[in-house]
Design a protein around this motif. Sequence first.
Motif, mmCIF file in Angstrom:
data_model
loop_
_atom_site.group_PDB
_atom_site.id
_atom_site.type_symbol
_atom_site.label_atom_id
_atom_site.label_comp_id
_atom_site.label_asym_id
_atom_site.label_seq_id
_atom_site.Cartn_x
_atom_site.Cartn_y
_atom_site.Cartn_z
ATOM 1 N N PHE A 165 0.802 -1.283 -0.282
ATOM 2 C CA PHE A 165 0.075 -0.296 0.366
ATOM 3 C C PHE A 165 0.685 1.237 -0.053
ATOM 4 C CE2 PHE A 165 -2.737 -2.718 1.708
ATOM 5 C CZ PHE A 165 -3.924 -3.144 1.219
ATOM 6 N N ALA A 166 2.194 1.089 -0.596
ATOM 7 C CA ALA A 166 2.923 2.284 -0.533
ATOM 8 C C ALA A 166 2.459 3.369 -1.480
ATOM 9 C CB ALA A 166 4.244 1.597 -1.006
ATOM 10 N N ALA A 167 1.735 3.104 -2.313
ATOM 11 C CA ALA A 167 1.067 3.984 -3.174
ATOM 12 C C ALA A 167 -0.098 4.758 -2.651
ATOM 13 C CB ALA A 167 0.975 3.513 -4.473
ATOM 14 N N ALA A 168 -0.593 4.081 -2.066
ATOM 15 C CA ALA A 168 -1.550 4.973 -1.153
ATOM 16 C C ALA A 168 -1.836 5.947 -0.708
ATOM 17 C CB ALA A 168 -2.436 3.989 -0.038
ATOM 18 N N PRO A 169 -2.359 7.177 -0.080
ATOM 19 C CA PRO A 169 -2.071 8.488 0.822
ATOM 20 C C PRO A 169 -1.952 8.165 2.254
ATOM 21 C CG PRO A 169 -4.183 8.690 -0.868
ATOM 22 C CD PRO A 169 -3.954 7.012 -1.198
ATOM 23 N N SER A 170 -0.507 8.839 2.354
ATOM 24 C CA SER A 170 -0.801 8.273 4.114
ATOM 25 C C SER A 170 -1.694 8.504 5.190
ATOM 26 C CB SER A 170 0.865 9.555 4.296
ATOM 27 O OG SER A 170 -0.287 10.807 3.957
ATOM 28 N N GLU A 171 -2.796 9.380 5.330
ATOM 29 C CA GLU A 171 -3.423 8.890 6.104
ATOM 30 C C GLU A 171 -4.495 7.654 6.188
ATOM 31 O OE1 GLU A 171 -5.625 10.623 2.739
ATOM 32 O OE2 GLU A 171 -3.367 11.146 3.692
ATOM 33 N N ARG A 172 -4.346 6.621 4.638
ATOM 34 C CA ARG A 172 -4.540 5.240 4.246
ATOM 35 C C ARG A 172 -3.549 4.514 5.077
ATOM 36 N NH1 ARG A 172 -8.872 5.612 -0.333
ATOM 37 N NH2 ARG A 172 -9.829 7.684 0.230
ATOM 38 N N ARG A 173 -2.769 4.679 4.533
ATOM 39 C CA ARG A 173 -1.270 3.539 4.341
ATOM 40 C C ARG A 173 -0.535 3.055 6.091
ATOM 41 N NH1 ARG A 173 2.064 5.937 1.376
ATOM 42 N NH2 ARG A 173 3.210 6.917 2.885
ATOM 43 N N ALA A 174 -0.741 4.356 7.231
ATOM 44 C CA ALA A 174 0.321 4.193 8.376
ATOM 45 C C ALA A 174 -1.257 3.453 8.822
ATOM 46 C CB ALA A 174 0.059 5.195 8.714
ATOM 47 N N PRO A 175 -2.348 3.405 9.170
ATOM 48 C CA PRO A 175 -3.285 2.857 9.611
ATOM 49 C C PRO A 175 -3.647 1.431 9.517
ATOM 50 C CG PRO A 175 -4.871 4.583 9.064
ATOM 51 C CD PRO A 175 -3.248 4.651 7.880
ATOM 52 N N VAL A 176 -3.158 1.094 8.051
ATOM 53 C CA VAL A 176 -2.942 -0.157 7.482
ATOM 54 C C VAL A 176 -2.055 -1.075 7.766
ATOM 55 C CG1 VAL A 176 -3.149 -1.987 5.991
ATOM 56 C CG2 VAL A 176 -4.346 -0.165 5.099
ATOM 57 N N THR A 207 -13.264 -7.969 15.385
ATOM 58 C CA THR A 207 -13.745 -6.269 15.095
ATOM 59 C C THR A 207 -12.738 -6.141 14.555
ATOM 60 O OG1 THR A 207 -15.270 -6.596 17.186
ATOM 61 C CG2 THR A 207 -14.275 -4.403 16.770
ATOM 62 N N GLU A 208 -11.565 -6.185 15.052
ATOM 63 C CA GLU A 208 -10.482 -5.497 14.333
ATOM 64 C C GLU A 208 -9.604 -6.274 12.987
ATOM 65 O OE1 GLU A 208 -7.068 -2.549 13.882
ATOM 66 O OE2 GLU A 208 -8.528 -2.922 15.799
ATOM 67 N N VAL A 209 -10.216 -7.184 12.785
ATOM 68 C CA VAL A 209 -9.767 -7.912 11.814
ATOM 69 C C VAL A 209 -10.476 -7.825 10.762
ATOM 70 C CG1 VAL A 209 -10.595 -10.020 10.295
ATOM 71 C CG2 VAL A 209 -9.322 -9.699 12.331
ATOM 72 N N GLU A 210 -12.121 -6.911 10.982
ATOM 73 C CA GLU A 210 -13.393 -6.326 9.615
ATOM 74 C C GLU A 210 -12.846 -5.004 9.290
ATOM 75 O OE1 GLU A 210 -16.731 -6.815 11.515
ATOM 76 O OE2 GLU A 210 -17.317 -9.043 11.497
ATOM 77 N N ARG A 211 -11.822 -4.172 10.903
ATOM 78 C CA ARG A 211 -12.214 -3.113 10.419
ATOM 79 C C ARG A 211 -10.923 -2.946 9.241
ATOM 80 N NH1 ARG A 211 -10.799 -1.407 15.707
ATOM 81 N NH2 ARG A 211 -13.527 -0.568 15.909
ATOM 82 N N THR A 212 -9.768 -3.579 9.892
ATOM 83 C CA THR A 212 -8.259 -3.491 9.240
ATOM 84 C C THR A 212 -8.920 -3.688 7.430
ATOM 85 O OG1 THR A 212 -7.105 -4.383 10.606
ATOM 86 C CG2 THR A 212 -6.150 -4.314 8.360
ATOM 87 N N ALA A 218 -9.968 0.443 1.308
ATOM 88 C CA ALA A 218 -10.345 1.870 1.034
ATOM 89 C C ALA A 218 -8.891 2.427 0.518
ATOM 90 C CB ALA A 218 -10.393 2.352 2.495
ATOM 91 N N GLY A 219 -8.041 1.750 0.662
ATOM 92 C CA GLY A 219 -6.770 1.572 0.105
ATOM 93 C C GLY A 219 -6.405 1.497 -0.744
#
Length: 241
Positions: A165-176, A207-212, A218-219
């Motif tokens: 996910f390096a090409a994804a925006p930082s606000e989406r890449r870091a949480p993943v 719950t964390e699995v579904e969120r991740t 989204a990324g």
Amino acid sequence: MEVTGGDVQAWVEVAFAGYGWVPFDATPPVAKTVDPNPDPKPADPLPQVVQPPPPPQQDVAPPNDDNAQPNSVPDPDPDRGYPTWLVVLAWTGVGAAGLLVVLSPVLVIGALKLRRRRRRRRAPDPVTTVAGGWDEVMDAAVDLRRAPAPRATRREAARAVAASFAAAPSERRAPVARALVGLAGRADRAVFGAGAPTPDEVGAYWTEVERTAAAMRAGATRRERLRARFSTASLRRAGRR
């Protein structure tokens, strides 16, 4: 006594054998006298008129049965007599059936993935339930075409998927990246650690699995998300595993 010609009557008789003398009048009657005109004018003949040919006969199909009569009445309109709403409903049903045939592969794939997720989450062993949650995250990565190496450990797989996910925006890449590393560590502790996780810990893990998994989708790009929804790569991966 005086006798004149008016008092005398004469006639001619002819002797016929076997009959004797028979009176014979040699003078023909007036109606049968010979026409004095030797060359009478012929009557005008009527002109001959060519008659038109008779009309052609139409072919009549023979009846199927010996006693059946040929049907010369056309068949009635099949739609005549049916209500408009019934005709519309019939055509709507045909269109819905065709659409269902087209979408049936998509529906089958979605049903198989849903069944797999329920089976993992409802496993009787809590350790198996946690391990199944990690497999659910990896299957999401496989459908997004970001699968890790086949023999990588959970931590190695987490770092490999996060790097994809390096090409994804930082606000989406870091949480993943943080979520993947945390889920890998918790799954290792549940599988290799002492004791078994509690039901609350299992519920929090899923719950964390579904969120991740949602953050991973989204990324990705819209094309990758659409392709992952209809992908069977994770189903084939589960069969090989």
